[in-house]
Design a protein around this motif. Structure first.
Motif, PDB file in Angstrom:
ATOM      1  N   THR A   1       0.847  -1.195   0.000  1.00  0.00           N
ATOM      2  CA  THR A   1       0.000   0.000   0.000  1.00  0.00           C
ATOM      3  C   THR A   1       0.877   1.238   0.000  1.00  0.00           C
ATOM      4  O   THR A   1       1.702   1.430   0.899  1.00  0.00           O
ATOM      5  N   GLY A   2       0.708   2.042  -1.028  1.00  0.00           N
ATOM      6  CA  GLY A   2       1.543   3.221  -1.171  1.00  0.00           C
ATOM      7  C   GLY A   2       1.091   4.382  -0.311  1.00  0.00           C
ATOM      8  O   GLY A   2       0.035   4.353   0.330  1.00  0.00           O
ATOM      9  N   THR A   3       1.890   5.409  -0.316  1.00  0.00           N
ATOM     10  CA  THR A   3       1.577   6.637   0.413  1.00  0.00           C
ATOM     11  C   THR A   3       0.481   7.402  -0.322  1.00  0.00           C
ATOM     12  O   THR A   3       0.542   7.547  -1.546  1.00  0.00           O
ATOM     13  N   PRO A   4      -0.568   7.891   0.387  1.00  0.00           N
ATOM     14  CA  PRO A   4      -1.640   8.638  -0.295  1.00  0.00           C
ATOM     15  C   PRO A   4      -1.124   9.910  -0.942  1.00  0.00           C
ATOM     16  O   PRO A   4      -0.054  10.430  -0.598  1.00  0.00           O
ATOM     17  N   ALA A   5      -1.897  10.409  -1.887  1.00  0.00           N
ATOM     18  CA  ALA A   5      -1.546  11.673  -2.542  1.00  0.00           C
ATOM     19  C   ALA A   5      -1.557  12.801  -1.528  1.00  0.00           C
ATOM     20  O   ALA A   5      -2.394  12.824  -0.608  1.00  0.00           O
TER      21      ALA A   5
END
Length: 787
Positions: A593-597
Motif C-alpha cells: 500500500t503506497g503513500t496517499p496523494a
C-alpha cells in the motif's frame, strides 16, 4: 517437406485426455496440420518437430474433440481438467493462471506469471487471455519456465490456443447447443482448398449466450440496463469470427495469415463483499487487531452467501447491483506466418502478431449494495460506491524470425530473434454515493467519479534466443536453450483527480534465461529426463506512486529443477508420465500500500503498488496416466501436489505497516514465513472414463464421466481465510453416426455449492474479502453435423 508448420507451443493432441491410440487417430483424421509418423504424435514445444513422448517437458493438451465432448468453454474448464493448473476468472477481467502453485499475489498486474498465446502470438493482458474455445483445434498447457524460448512472462509456464488450419480436403461443421438458463450456442466453420495444393481457406463464426445460473437478491435485479448484469448472475453473450488463408506457391514456401475477432460480454458472478471498515460490516470479520470498531481479519472458511447489513437488503445467496459489469471487451488478433525450406536441412521462419483489445469491468464495491456505503466527501449520505477497473485498451505488435539447421550426426540447431512493442493504457475511476436507480453508472465524465490512477505503459522488447539439441548416442540427448532479452519500459502517469501533474518514468531491464535438459532412452517406449530452467519476469514502475522510493520494483526470478519420466506400455494402450520438481523463487512481486496523494481527504488510502517480498519455494510432483482398456473403454487419471510456501523470514509489509496483526491471529511484524501461497490448491486430482457401445449399423452410443478435485485455497498471505476443498462431477451421454452426434451433458452434476475463488485486499482503513460463488449445475444438449 513440411507444408503446414505447427504452432509455437506444439500440437500435443490429447495428452492425458484421450487414449494414445485414439488421440493419434483423431490427430491424423481431423487435422492435416498435425504431423504424424507411424501413429506417433509430433509436437513443436521446443520450436522443432519431435515426438510428444520424446520431449523432456510436461505438456497437457485438449484437442477439438475433447473440447466439444466435455463442454470445455474456457480456461476455467481447462483448469478443472489439468492437475497443476489453477485458473479462476475473478471478476471477468482479472483471471490469473497459476501453474505448479507459483501464484502471483496481485491479480491485476500488467505482467503475469504464465504466458498465454494465440497461435504462438503473446496475449498481453488478463482481459485478453480467456477468449473462449470456439473454433479452436487445441488448447495446450506447458508446465515449468518457458522463458528461454518464449520470453515475456513465461515465468512458470505457458498456455497456447491453437486455431484450426485448412487442408487439402474441404471440411465443415455446424454445431448447436441448447440448455437450461437460456443457454444457446451456434458454431459454423468450413475450410478447404481454393486451389489444390496451393491456396487454402478456413472461415468460422460462433455465438454463445447464457442467462446465468445464479439468483440475484437485489431488489432492482431486473432493471433494463446494458451493459450490466440484469436478471440472473453469471451469464454471458460472446461472439467470435475467424478467417485463415494459407498459400503454398512452391513446395518449399508456405505463407499463412489468420484474423480473429472476439466480442465478450460477461456478467458479474455471484460475488460477495465481506468488508471491515470504519463503522460498517459488523460481523464480517472475526479476528485480528480491532480497527474502526471491528476485527481486521476473517479467520476460517469464507462463506459465499451474502450477509445483509441492518436496514439493508433481504437475505439471499447473492446481492449484486445490476449495473455491475464482469467484463465487456472487444479483441482482434492478427497472425502472419511464413516458412521457407531453403534446403533439406535448413528452414527459415517468420511470425507476425498483432493484438488489440479494449475493456471495461467494474461495479459496486459495497458490502450491501442496497444500503450503500459511507461517503467520505459527504458523511451524512450513504450511496453506492462504484469502482471501475480496468477501463483501458492494449495494443501489441511482434515480429519473430528463426532459422533451424539439422545436419547429419544427431545435431539440431535453432537461432531466432524477436522485437515486440506493447502500448497499454489503464485508468481506475471511483465513485461515492452514486444513486441506486441511476442506470448510467459508467459516465466517467460525471462529477460523481474521481480518477485515482491513469497510467500508460510502453514496453519495447528485443531478444535473441536459440536452442541446440545433440544426440550424443542413440539413448542419450542433451539440450541447451537460452535467451538474452532487452526490455525498455516507459510509464506515463496522470493527471488524476488528486494529482494534476504528469510524471514519466523510463528504464530498461536485461535478462538472460537458460534451460538445460538431458534425456535418456531406457527403452524404445520409456524415457527419463532432467531439466534445469530459469524463469524471469522484469521489474518495473509503479506509475501510481506519489513517493520516489515507491516508484520502482525489482525483477522476479526462479530456477526450476525437474526430474521426469515418460512411458508407453502395452503397444500404446497405456501412457504413464510423471515429474518431480522444485522451484527456487526469489524477489516475489507482491502488493504493498503506497503513500496517499498529498492533501487527500479522510477515507482515501494510498494506491495499491507492487513491491518485492523475500524468497518462496515450491516442491511438488505430477503424474498422469491413460489406459485404453479396449476399443470401447478408456480410463484416465491425473494428480498434482504443489507445496508452495513463503520461505522463513518473509515479511508482508502491508500487514506490518498498517498494524493488522496482533500477535494472536498473526505476527505483528508481518512475518508470513512458512505460509502457503495464495489462491492455489496444494492438491489437485482428476479421474475420468469414456465408453463407446455399438447400437445399430454405423450408430453407436457413447458417454463419459469426469471427477475433478481441488484442495483448499487461502485468500491471503497470513493463511487465515480460506476456501474449502471441492469435488465436481461432469457427465455426458449421447449417440453418433459417421458425421453427426447428439450429446446430453451436465456440468456440476450433483449441484455442489462452493466458492470458486477469492481474494483479499488490505488498506489502512479497511479490509475486504471477496469470495465468488462457483457455478451451479447446468444441463444441455449439443448437436453437431460434419460435412
Amino acid at each position: 517437406m513440411r507444408k503446414f508448420r505447427t504452432t509455437a507451443l506444439g500440437s500435443a493432441a490429447s495428452l492425458a485426455i484421450a487414449s494414445p491410440a485414439f488421440a493419434q487417430q483423431d490427430a491424423a483424421a481431423e487435422d492435416e496440420s498435425a504431423q504424424t509418423s507411424g501413429n506417433v504424435i509430433i509436437v513443436t514445444a521446443r520450436k522443432t518437430e519431435e515426438r510428444l513422448q520424446d520431449v523432456p517437458l510436461a505438456i497437457a493438451a485438449f484437442n477439438s474433440e475433447d473440447i466439444r465432448e466435455r463442454q470445455v468453454r474456457d480456461l476455467n474448464d481447462i483448469s478443472k481438467f489439468t492437475p497443476g493448473l489453477n485458473f479462476e476468472a475473478y471478476l471477468g477481467s482479472a483471471g490469473t493462471p497459476v501453474i505448479r502453485g507459483a501464484s502471483q499475489q496481485r491479480i491485476t498486474d500488467l505482467d503475469q506469471n504464465v504466458s498465454t498465446f494465440f497461435d504462438g502470438i503473446y496475449l498481453p493482458r488478463s482481459y485478453v487471455i480467456n477468449p473462449g474455445v470456439i473454433g479452436l483445434e487445441r488448447v495446450e498447457v506447458v508446465k515449468g519456465p518457458q522463458s528461454a524460448l518464449y520470453g515475456r512472462n513465461a515465468f512458470s509456464g505457458a498456455i497456447n490456443y491453437v486455431s484450426r488450419r485448412p487442408g487439402n480436403e474441404w471440411r465443415g461443421s455446424v454445431e448447436g447447443t441448447v440448455g437450461i438458463y437460456e443457454r444457446l450456442d451456434a458454431i459454423a466453420e468450413v475450410g478447404g482448398p481454393l486451389v489444390e495444393d496451393k491456396l487454402f481457406i478456413q472461415i468460422g463464426a460462433g455465438y454463445s449466450t447464457f442467462d446465468g445460473d445464479q439468483l440475484n437478491g437485489h431488489p432492482n435485479a431486473d432493471i433494463d440496463i446494458s451493459p450490466g448484469s440484469p436478471g440472473r448472475l453469471g451469464g454471458w453473450e460472446n461472439k467470435s469470427f475467424q478467417g485463415r488463408l494459407v498459400f503454398t506457391p512452391t513446395e518449399t514456401l508456405s505463407l499463412d495469415f489468420g484474423a480473429y475477432h472476439f466480442d465478450t460480454l460477461v456478467e458479474s458472478p455471484a460475488v460477495i463483499q465481506r468488508k471491515r471498515s470504519d463503522g460498517d460490516a459488523i460481523g464480517a470479520t472475526n479476528c485480528g487487531a480491532i480497527l474502526g470498531g471491528n476485527p481486521a481479519f476473517f479467520c476460517g472458511e469464507l462463506p459465499f452467501r451474502f450477509q445483509p447489513l441492518p436496514g439493508g437488503a433481504e437475505p439471499s445467496v447473492a446481492n449484486v447491483d445490476p449495473r455491475n459489469i464482469g467484463l465487456e471487451s472487444k479483441s482482434t488478433i492478427l497472425v502472419g506466418q511464413a516458412d521457407w525450406e531453403a534446403a533439406d536441412d535448413l528452414t527459415f521462419s517468420y511470425d507476425y502478431g498483432y493484438v488489440k483489445s479494449d475493456a471495461i469491468s467494474g461495479g459496486s464495491s459495497d458490502t450491501d449494495p442496497v444500503l450503500g456505503t459511507f461517503n467520505p466527501f459527504n458523511p451524512t449520505v450513504l450511496g453506492n460506491q462504484f469502482q471501475i477497473s480496468p477501463v483501458g485498451d492494449v495494443k501489441y505488435w511482434s515480429h519473430e524470425m528463426r532459422a533451424e539447421y539439422s545436419p547429419t550426426g544427431g545435431l539440431n540447431v535453432m537461432i531466432g530473434g524477436i522485437y515486440s512493442r506493447l502500448n497499454d493504457f489503464d485508468t481506475f475511476p471511483l465513485s461515492f454515493g452514486l444513486p441506486l436507480l441511476d442506470t448510467q453508472p459508467y459516465d466517467l465524465s460525471s462529477p460523481d467519479f474521481i480518477t485515482l490512477t491513469r497510467v500508460r505503459s510502453i514496453v519495447k522488447t528485443k531478444a535473441i534466443f536459440g536452442r541446440i539439441n545433440w544426440e550424443v548416442i542413440d539413448q542419450l540427448r542433451l539440450g541447451v536453450e537460452a535467451r538474452y532479452q532487452w526490455e525498455d519500459k516507459t510509464v506515463t502517469s496522470g493527471p488524476t483527480t488528486f494529482n494534476p501533474t504528469v510524471s514519466v518514468q523510463d528504464g530498461d531491464w536485461k535478462q538472460f534465461t537458460p534451460r538445460f535438459t538431458a534425456d535418456y532412452r531406457v527403452s524404445e517406449d520409456s524415457m527419463l529426463y532432467i531439466s534445469v530452467a530459469n524463469g524471469k519476469k522484469a521489474g518495473g514502475f509503479n506509475g501510481a506512486a506519489f513517493v520516489e522510493e515507491e516508484k520502482t520494483f525489482d525483477p522476479d526470478n526462479n530456477w526450476t529443477y525437474e526430474i521426469g519420466t515418460k512411458n508407453t506400455f502395452a503397444n500404446g494402450a497405456i501412457t504413464l508420465n510423471a515429474a518431480l520438481f522444485y522451484i527456487d523463487w526469489n524477489n516475489r512481486q507482491v502488493s504493498v500500500t503506497g503513500t496517499p496523494a498529498p492533501g487527500s481527504p479522510p477515507g482515501i488510502t494510498g494506491p495499491a503498488l507492487i513491491g518485492n517480498a523475500g524468497k518462496s519455494s515450491v516442491k511438488g510432483f505430477e503424474i498422469d496416466t491413460v489406459f485404453a482398456v479396449n476399443p470401447n473403454i478408456n480410463l484416465r487419471a491425473g494428480f498434482s501436489y504443489n507445496d508452495a510456501k513463503y520461505d522463513d523470514g518473509v515479511i508482508d509489509t502491508r500487514l506490518r505497516d498498517i498494524g493488522f496483526c496482533d500477535d494472536v491471529a498473526c505476527p505483528a511484524d508481518g512475518d508470513v514465513g512458512g505460509n502457503q501461497l495464495e489462491r492455489q490448491s496444494k492438491v489437485q486430482g482428476l479421474l475420468g472414463a469414456d465408453f463407446n457401445a455399438p447400437i445399430s449399423g454405423a450408430i453407436e452410443g457413447f458417454g463419459g464421466l469426469d471427477v475433478s478435485y481441488k484442495s483448499k485455497q487461502y485468500a491471503d498471505s497470513v493463511n487465515l481465510a480460506f476456501l474449502p476443498s471441492r469435488t465436481l462431477v461432469d457427465a455426458r451421454a449421447g449417440i453418433r453416426g459417421d458425421n453427426w452426434s447428439l450429446t446430453m451433458w451436465a456440468k456440476n452434476l450433483f449441484n455442489k455449492q462452493y466458492a470458486a475463488s477469492s481474494f483479499a485486499i488490505f488498506f489502512p482503513t479497511e479490509t475486504v474479502y471477496v469470495p465468488i460463488k462457483g457455478a451451479n449445475r447446468t444441463v444441455g444438449l449439443t448437436g453437431r453435423f460434419d460435412f
